[in-house]
Enzyme design. Structure first.
Site, PDB file in Angstrom:
ATOM      1  N   CYS A   2      -5.399   4.472  -4.034  1.00 19.59           N
ATOM      2  CA  CYS A   2      -5.656   3.140  -3.484  1.00 19.59           C
ATOM      3  C   CYS A   2      -6.883   2.442  -4.055  1.00 19.59           C
ATOM      4  CB  CYS A   2      -5.799   3.234  -1.965  1.00 19.59           C
ATOM      5  SG  CYS A   2      -4.396   4.028  -1.140  1.00 19.59           S
TER       6      CYS A   2
ATOM      7  N   ASP B   1      -0.383  -0.677  -4.927  1.00 22.57           N
ATOM      8  CA  ASP B   1      -1.575  -0.043  -5.512  1.00 22.57           C
ATOM      9  C   ASP B   1      -1.265   1.290  -6.182  1.00 22.57           C
ATOM     10  OD1 ASP B   1      -1.093   1.289  -3.127  1.00 22.57           O
ATOM     11  OD2 ASP B   1      -3.063   0.910  -2.266  1.00 22.57           O
TER      12      ASP B   1
ATOM     13  N   ASP C 119       0.845  -1.198   0.000  1.00 24.76           N
ATOM     14  CA  ASP C 119       0.000   0.000   0.000  1.00 24.76           C
ATOM     15  C   ASP C 119       0.880   1.249   0.000  1.00 24.76           C
ATOM     16  OD1 ASP C 119      -2.024   1.858   0.303  1.00 24.76           O
ATOM     17  OD2 ASP C 119      -3.110   0.673   1.779  1.00 24.76           O
ATOM     18  N   ASP C 120       0.844   2.009  -1.077  1.00 27.11           N
ATOM     19  CA  ASP C 120       1.612   3.265  -1.168  1.00 27.11           C
ATOM     20  C   ASP C 120       3.123   3.024  -1.133  1.00 27.11           C
ATOM     21  OD1 ASP C 120      -0.875   4.435  -1.064  1.00 27.11           O
ATOM     22  OD2 ASP C 120      -0.492   5.646   0.710  1.00 27.11           O
TER      23      ASP C 120
END
Length: 501
Positions: free
Chosen positions: A104, A343, A70-71
């Protein structure tokens, strides 16, 4: 399946009188440092007493494991020891992997549906333009995987707003095993709210809410890893698909206790400050107006965030190493394909952005994209343009089911086997303003990314054009310059075609 038409710009390149048609000098060439990380991952063990059955081994279809962080900034994979030395050295590393909407929830919807955001209509993270409530779960490849005889599992983060679906903790169609973070109605856009996905978290376990109280052992990445290992153990005698979605390294960039001293001077780890030419860019006269409203973060704050992100990713690296070890125990290491990505990318001071996403620049849209399949593909670095939308069609090829006409992405399987296979030469990147954060100040835009160029149109009427061969850090906007008029017109036409697909 929708496929991009090939188009060429070679004849236009010859028309350029000089690399930039301007007297302004670009920064000196920059080569990102390659760190040497001397670190052994922590391997979580699981008892697998017998290898996969002969029946399973006779089934030619591979197991498929999709690992999504994530990120994660593109360049941070260099600090992940196992990912770097095993997956990257022995897999296919796509240097030009992209999230077609660098945010996201839209990106995760694109992964599952194989569609651009303008088609699946999950445009942001929150209602009315986005969130899990907007996603049509019937378009997920999980349903066809399940129908094809695959055991399926989804672990970790699903989509923003999953907590709002009813009944609470609902399991979308196509998933045999469902272990997904449930929010607690805390403030989602602040570090205090996001901390709930690292410690003291709740999971929907096949529809039942289960709390994990805070202690040193209940670190979410490690719990997700152990669930992944259990799924491998329990599903080893049938083909399986598993999506492992770590919350790391999303803000507040929490690391496991065992990694809190990583990258300190006393450990002799080689950490290098992130200083590309675009770092807190000084001359922004050629940039869109919203860039001028950004307040660059101090270098110290950006360095701190960078270090925290690297530490947070080490538990993911441990997870990947542990998954690989479990596959070896089950005798499935050469029957399984692992895809590693995130993402969206993340800026760390690029173009005056602090630590954020949503932008059209490489730091936001480019993502780690690694396909690791010992026995399936020869290791290499590949410059082809691939994206999150391509995962659906590729998984369908491996699992043996038909790709719906609604899918925008391409099947990467032929490309993985043959680097000379025909492939696209352009991708669409798109964004809609968010309700909060830096993304709320970025106007709606649509960009076309080719091997050599990036051209962006904003709803404000502003445009950007970058020569990525001579200006990979997007420092000089060539839009409107006489020598680039033909290139800009051709890209504008092609961008409109992509928007209509």
């Amino acid at each position: 399946m929708k496929r991009s038409l090939l188009f060429g710009l070679a004849f236009l390149l010859a028309a350029c009188l000089s690399p930039f048609g301007t007297t302004e000098e670009l920064p000196a060439p920059y080569t990102p440092p390659t760190p040497v990380v001397d670190h052994e991952p922590t391997i979580f063990d699981i008892d697998i007493t017998t290898p996969a059955s002969a029946e399973r081994m006779n089934d030619s279809r591979p197991n498929i494991i999709l690992i999504v962080t994530d990120d994660q900034p593109y360049h941070t994979v260099d600090y992940m020891p196992f990912v770097k030395t095993e997956l990257m050295q022995n897999g296919v590393v796509f240097e030009n992997g992209f999230a077609t909407t660098p945010l996201c929830c839209p990106s995760r919807a694109s992964i599952l549906s194989g569609q651009y955001a303008h088609n699946h209509q999950v445009l942001t993270n929150t209602l009315p333009r986005g969130s899990a409530s907007k996603f049509d779960a019937s378009t997920s490849f999980s349903i066809q995987l399940q129908d094809s005889g695959y055991e399926t599992a989804y672990l970790g983060k699903y989509m923003n707003g999953y907590d709002d679906l009813t009944p609470r903790g609902v399991v979308p169609p196509g998933w045999d095993s469902w272990n997904v973070f449930l929010g607690k109605n805390l403030v989602n856009n602040e570090d205090a709210g996001n901390l709930q996905y690292y410690y003291n978290f709740t999971l929907s376990q096949n529809g039942e809410a289960v709390d994990y109280k805070r202690n040193d052992y209940n670190f979410s990445a490690d719990i997700i890893t152990n669930m992944a290992l259990a799924f491998i153990r329990d599903s080893k005698d049938s083909p399986f698909f598993m999506a492992v979605n770590y919350y790391n390294p999303h803000s507040p960039y929490i690391c496991a206790p065992r990694h809190k001293d990583a990258f300190r001077a006393s450990t002799n780890w080689d950490w290098v400050q992130y200083r590309p030419p675009s770092f807190n860019e000084e001359n922004i006269r050629d940039k869109p107006e919203y860039i001028g409203d950004l307040s660059p973060l101090p270098e110290e704050k950006l360095d701190t965030a960078h270090l925290q992100i690297l530490r947070s990713l080490l538990s993911v690296d441990d997870g990947v190493a542990s998954i690989d070890a479990a596959l070896k125990k089950a005798g499935l290491d050469e029957n399984t394909i692992i895809i590693y990505t995130t993402d969206n990318g993340l800026t760390l001071g690029d173009h005056r952005f602090g630590v954020t996403k949503n932008c059209p620049y490489e730091a936001c849209a480019k993502v780690p994209f690694i396909v690791y399949g010992p026995g399936y593909f020869e290791p290499r670095t590949d410059t082809s343009l691939v994206a999150n939308i391509d995962l659906y069609a590729t998984i369908a090829d491996w699992a043996g089911f038909q790709v719906p006409e609604s899918v925008d992405g391409l099947d990467m399987a032929p490309l993985l086997e043959d680097p000379n296979a025909p492939w696209r030469d352009a991708l669409l990147i798109e964004h809609w303003p968010t309700d909060e954060g830096t993304g709320s100040s970025i106007p709606e835009f649509y960009a076309i990314r080719t091997q050599e160029w990036k051209y962006t149109e904003y709803v404000t009427g502003e445009v950007e054009l970058y020569d990525l061969v001579n200006d990979p850090y997007e420092m000089q906007n060539m839009a409107g310059k006489k020598d680039y008029r033909a290139i800009q017109e051709d890209l504008a036409k092609r961008l409109q075609e992509l928007k209509e697909e």
